[in-house]
Design a protein around this motif. Structure first.
Motif, PDB file in Angstrom:
ATOM      1  N   TRP A 276       0.814  -1.217   0.000  1.00 16.91           N
ATOM      2  CA  TRP A 276       0.000   0.000   0.000  1.00 16.91           C
ATOM      3  C   TRP A 276       0.852   1.273   0.000  1.00 16.91           C
ATOM      4  O   TRP A 276       0.405   2.315  -0.480  1.00 16.91           O
ATOM      5  N   GLU A 277       2.057   1.228   0.506  1.00 22.12           N
ATOM      6  CA  GLU A 277       2.891   2.428   0.525  1.00 22.12           C
ATOM      7  C   GLU A 277       3.138   2.933  -0.899  1.00 22.12           C
ATOM      8  O   GLU A 277       3.173   4.147  -1.151  1.00 22.12           O
ATOM      9  N   ARG A 278       3.301   2.019  -1.845  1.00 18.36           N
ATOM     10  CA  ARG A 278       3.533   2.431  -3.236  1.00 18.36           C
ATOM     11  C   ARG A 278       2.291   3.097  -3.824  1.00 18.36           C
ATOM     12  O   ARG A 278       2.393   4.037  -4.614  1.00 18.36           O
ATOM     13  N   PHE A 279       1.130   2.604  -3.443  1.00 12.07           N
ATOM     14  CA  PHE A 279      -0.102   3.216  -3.915  1.00 12.07           C
ATOM     15  C   PHE A 279      -0.209   4.649  -3.423  1.00 12.07           C
ATOM     16  O   PHE A 279      -0.527   5.574  -4.195  1.00 12.07           O
ATOM     17  N   PHE A 280       0.037   4.877  -2.130  1.00 13.89           N
ATOM     18  CA  PHE A 280      -0.105   6.217  -1.584  1.00 13.89           C
ATOM     19  C   PHE A 280       0.944   7.167  -2.163  1.00 13.89           C
ATOM     20  O   PHE A 280       0.669   8.363  -2.348  1.00 13.89           O
ATOM     21  N   THR A 281       2.135   6.656  -2.481  1.00 15.60           N
ATOM     22  CA  THR A 281       3.136   7.495  -3.143  1.00 15.60           C
ATOM     23  C   THR A 281       2.630   7.931  -4.511  1.00 15.60           C
ATOM     24  O   THR A 281       2.717   9.116  -4.876  1.00 15.60           O
ATOM     25  N   GLY A 282       2.096   6.986  -5.281  1.00  9.15           N
ATOM     26  CA  GLY A 282       1.575   7.314  -6.603  1.00  9.15           C
ATOM     27  C   GLY A 282       0.403   8.279  -6.536  1.00  9.15           C
ATOM     28  O   GLY A 282       0.295   9.214  -7.344  1.00  9.15           O
ATOM     29  N   LEU A 283      -0.492   8.068  -5.550  1.00 11.01           N
ATOM     30  CA  LEU A 283      -1.662   8.927  -5.408  1.00 11.01           C
ATOM     31  C   LEU A 283      -1.250  10.354  -5.057  1.00 11.01           C
ATOM     32  O   LEU A 283      -1.758  11.328  -5.653  1.00 11.01           O
ATOM     33  N   LEU A 284      -0.342  10.506  -4.099  1.00 12.48           N
ATOM     34  CA  LEU A 284       0.089  11.840  -3.699  1.00 12.48           C
ATOM     35  C   LEU A 284       0.804  12.543  -4.851  1.00 12.48           C
ATOM     36  O   LEU A 284       0.587  13.739  -5.094  1.00 12.48           O
ATOM     37  N   THR A 285       1.656  11.821  -5.556  1.00 11.83           N
ATOM     38  CA  THR A 285       2.372  12.402  -6.691  1.00 11.83           C
ATOM     39  C   THR A 285       1.389  12.898  -7.748  1.00 11.83           C
ATOM     40  O   THR A 285       1.534  14.007  -8.291  1.00 11.83           O
ATOM     41  N   GLU A 286       0.375  12.085  -8.028  1.00 11.46           N
ATOM     42  CA  GLU A 286      -0.623  12.459  -9.032  1.00 11.46           C
ATOM     43  C   GLU A 286      -1.448  13.671  -8.602  1.00 11.46           C
ATOM     44  O   GLU A 286      -1.664  14.609  -9.385  1.00 11.46           O
ATOM     45  N   LYS A 287      -1.915  13.672  -7.361  1.00 15.11           N
ATOM     46  CA  LYS A 287      -2.826  14.714  -6.913  1.00 15.11           C
ATOM     47  C   LYS A 287      -2.140  16.061  -6.663  1.00 15.11           C
ATOM     48  O   LYS A 287      -2.825  17.101  -6.593  1.00 15.11           O
ATOM     49  N   THR A 288      -0.823  16.066  -6.524  1.00 13.82           N
ATOM     50  CA  THR A 288      -0.121  17.331  -6.277  1.00 13.82           C
ATOM     51  C   THR A 288       0.654  17.824  -7.492  1.00 13.82           C
ATOM     52  O   THR A 288       1.280  18.883  -7.435  1.00 13.82           O
ATOM     53  N   ARG A 289       0.615  17.074  -8.586  1.00 11.19           N
ATOM     54  CA  ARG A 289       1.377  17.457  -9.777  1.00 11.19           C
ATOM     55  C   ARG A 289       0.966  18.868 -10.248  1.00 11.19           C
ATOM     56  O   ARG A 289      -0.219  19.201 -10.322  1.00 11.19           O
ATOM     57  N   ASP A 290       1.970  19.679 -10.517  1.00  7.90           N
ATOM     58  CA  ASP A 290       1.781  21.049 -11.029  1.00  7.90           C
ATOM     59  C   ASP A 290       1.043  21.954 -10.033  1.00  7.90           C
ATOM     60  O   ASP A 290       0.393  22.926 -10.418  1.00  7.90           O
ATOM     61  N   THR A 291       1.139  21.616  -8.731  1.00  7.96           N
ATOM     62  CA  THR A 291       0.609  22.489  -7.686  1.00  7.96           C
ATOM     63  C   THR A 291       1.751  22.896  -6.765  1.00  7.96           C
ATOM     64  O   THR A 291       2.867  22.359  -6.856  1.00  7.96           O
ATOM     65  N   TYR A 292       1.478  23.811  -5.853  1.00  6.23           N
ATOM     66  CA  TYR A 292       2.539  24.235  -4.933  1.00  6.23           C
ATOM     67  C   TYR A 292       2.967  23.108  -4.002  1.00  6.23           C
ATOM     68  O   TYR A 292       4.053  23.142  -3.411  1.00  6.23           O
ATOM     69  N   LEU A 293       2.117  22.067  -3.868  1.00  5.93           N
ATOM     70  CA  LEU A 293       2.419  20.913  -3.019  1.00  5.93           C
ATOM     71  C   LEU A 293       3.108  19.787  -3.785  1.00  5.93           C
ATOM     72  O   LEU A 293       3.254  18.686  -3.248  1.00  5.93           O
ATOM     73  N   GLN A 294       3.533  20.025  -5.000  1.00  6.50           N
ATOM     74  CA  GLN A 294       4.079  18.947  -5.837  1.00  6.50           C
ATOM     75  C   GLN A 294       5.077  18.097  -5.057  1.00  6.50           C
ATOM     76  O   GLN A 294       6.027  18.607  -4.470  1.00  6.50           O
ATOM     77  N   TYR A 295       4.818  16.791  -5.073  1.00 11.99           N
ATOM     78  CA  TYR A 295       5.574  15.873  -4.213  1.00 11.99           C
ATOM     79  C   TYR A 295       6.604  15.105  -5.019  1.00 11.99           C
ATOM     80  O   TYR A 295       6.328  14.611  -6.120  1.00 11.99           O
ATOM     81  N   ASN A 296       7.784  14.999  -4.433  1.00 12.82           N
ATOM     82  CA  ASN A 296       8.862  14.188  -5.004  1.00 12.82           C
ATOM     83  C   ASN A 296       9.396  13.312  -3.881  1.00 12.82           C
ATOM     84  O   ASN A 296       9.851  13.819  -2.855  1.00 12.82           O
ATOM     85  N   LYS A 297       9.342  12.010  -4.063  1.00 10.73           N
ATOM     86  CA  LYS A 297       9.731  11.094  -2.981  1.00 10.73           C
ATOM     87  C   LYS A 297      11.194  11.243  -2.604  1.00 10.73           C
ATOM     88  O   LYS A 297      11.564  11.081  -1.446  1.00 10.73           O
TER      89      LYS A 297
END
Length: 321
Positions: A276-297
């Motif tokens: 499940w950790e990989r799923f949440f990484t993918g979800l966060l990366t997708e939902k923050t793309r091109d926003t001020y919260l953009q996530y990079n592991k």
């Protein structure tokens, strides 16, 4: 496969009733507690159907996998719940882990020892809980799954920790290092969950040590880690993952994220995400793309260290921290 699947297995003497939520479930416990009986009943039903005297109810096929040609058999099993008893040593091999990773099945594995090659959750390690019902000579044993490691067993501090050990070396570690070093508390990266015990042993005897790790895959390490309490006060904080913490902090305004967090099993496809950790990484990366919260592991976005964002994430820590 995704979702939560209830399994009921019974004959005229015993009933097992439990729910499977993730692709990896570990069943442990002493001998003669009913683990192998469960596997035997499923095998009887698969072989003989109703003529076995066994009733099996589940919305997915239930299969027993044994050592006999296990690789060939497993390659043909799809979208099923696969049960493996502890006398099948292949379950402890990296070959099995690789094949399970590339399948869309759920697995229930009976095993007394840890399985370090499999990223199973601390929340999916169970023992059997038995109770008897009936009158006179007519009785049935009712059996369910019970968590071995409850959240209230992870420990507490009477004072702040002397050391903090974080599982990874990327964004999660970078966040907690800043948080705790601002409090003059050393924060150490274990460079992987299998190194956590070695890092604990480097701390002085009697120390208060906080462990932060991804609960979604920490199952193989929890027993060894808790054993360190013989010489130190070790407290565990095991969220699903750092990415799960960010998503749960309410920083991402997206109703679909709220629905997913409410019941992750309905959204996580086991054939795509082995943990499940990989799923949440993918979800966060997708939902923050091109926003001020953009996530990079790999490298923490500094915005997560701003007061508002940092405070929202830290609210998920236990109160005493």
């Amino acid at each position: 496969m995704r979702g939560i699947h209830e399994v009921v297995v019974q004959n005229n003497r015993v009933q097992y009733k439990f729910a499977i939520r993730r692709n990896l479930t570990i069943l442990r416990g002493d001998s003669a507690t009913g683990k192998s009986t469960l596997i035997d009943l499923i095998a009887q039903y698969v072989r003989d159907g109703e003529n076995s005297g066994v009733v099996l109810r589940c919305d997915k096929p239930c299969i027993v996998l044994t050592s006999d040609l296990w690789e060939i058999r497993l390659s043909a099993i799809k979208d099923s719940i696969v049960f493996i008893d502890e006398d099948n040593s292949f379950a402890g091999t990296y070959e099995f882990a690789e094949k399970a990773k590339n399948s869309d099945n759920y697995y229930v594995i009976v095993m007394r020892e840890s399985l370090p090659q499999l990223p199973y959750s601390v929340d999916e390690i169970y023992t059997l809980k038995n109770r008897t019902k009936g009158y006179g000579q007519i009785k049935r044993l009712y059996t369910s799954f019970q968590h071995i490691y409850e959240r209230n067993s992870y420990g507490t501090f009477e004072k702040r920790p002397d050391y903090v050990i974080v599982e990874d070396s990327h964004s999660g570690y970078q966040f907690f290092r800043k948080v705790f070093e601002d409090q003059s508390i050393p924060c150490i990266s274990a460079q992987g969950k299998s190194n956590i015990c070695a890092e604990i042993e480097k701390t002085p005897v009697g120390s208060n040590v906080l462990i932060i790790a991804d609960g979604a895959a920490f199952g193989p390490e929890i027993e060894r880690t808790l054993a360190q309490r013989r010489k130190r006060n070790v407290v565990l904080f095991l969220p699903e993952s750092f990415e799960w913490m960010i998503l749960s902090a309410g920083l991402v305004s997206d109703s679909s994220v709220d629905r997913i967090l409410e019941n992750p099993a309905d959204s996580i496809e086991s054939g795509r995400y082995f943990s499940w950790e990989r799923f949440f990484t993918g979800l966060l990366t997708e939902k923050t793309r091109d926003t001020y919260l953009q996530y990079n592991k790999r490298d923490l976005n500094p915005v997560y260290l701003q007061d508002k964002e940092k405070s929202a994430i830290l609210k998920l820590l236990p109160e005493q921290l």
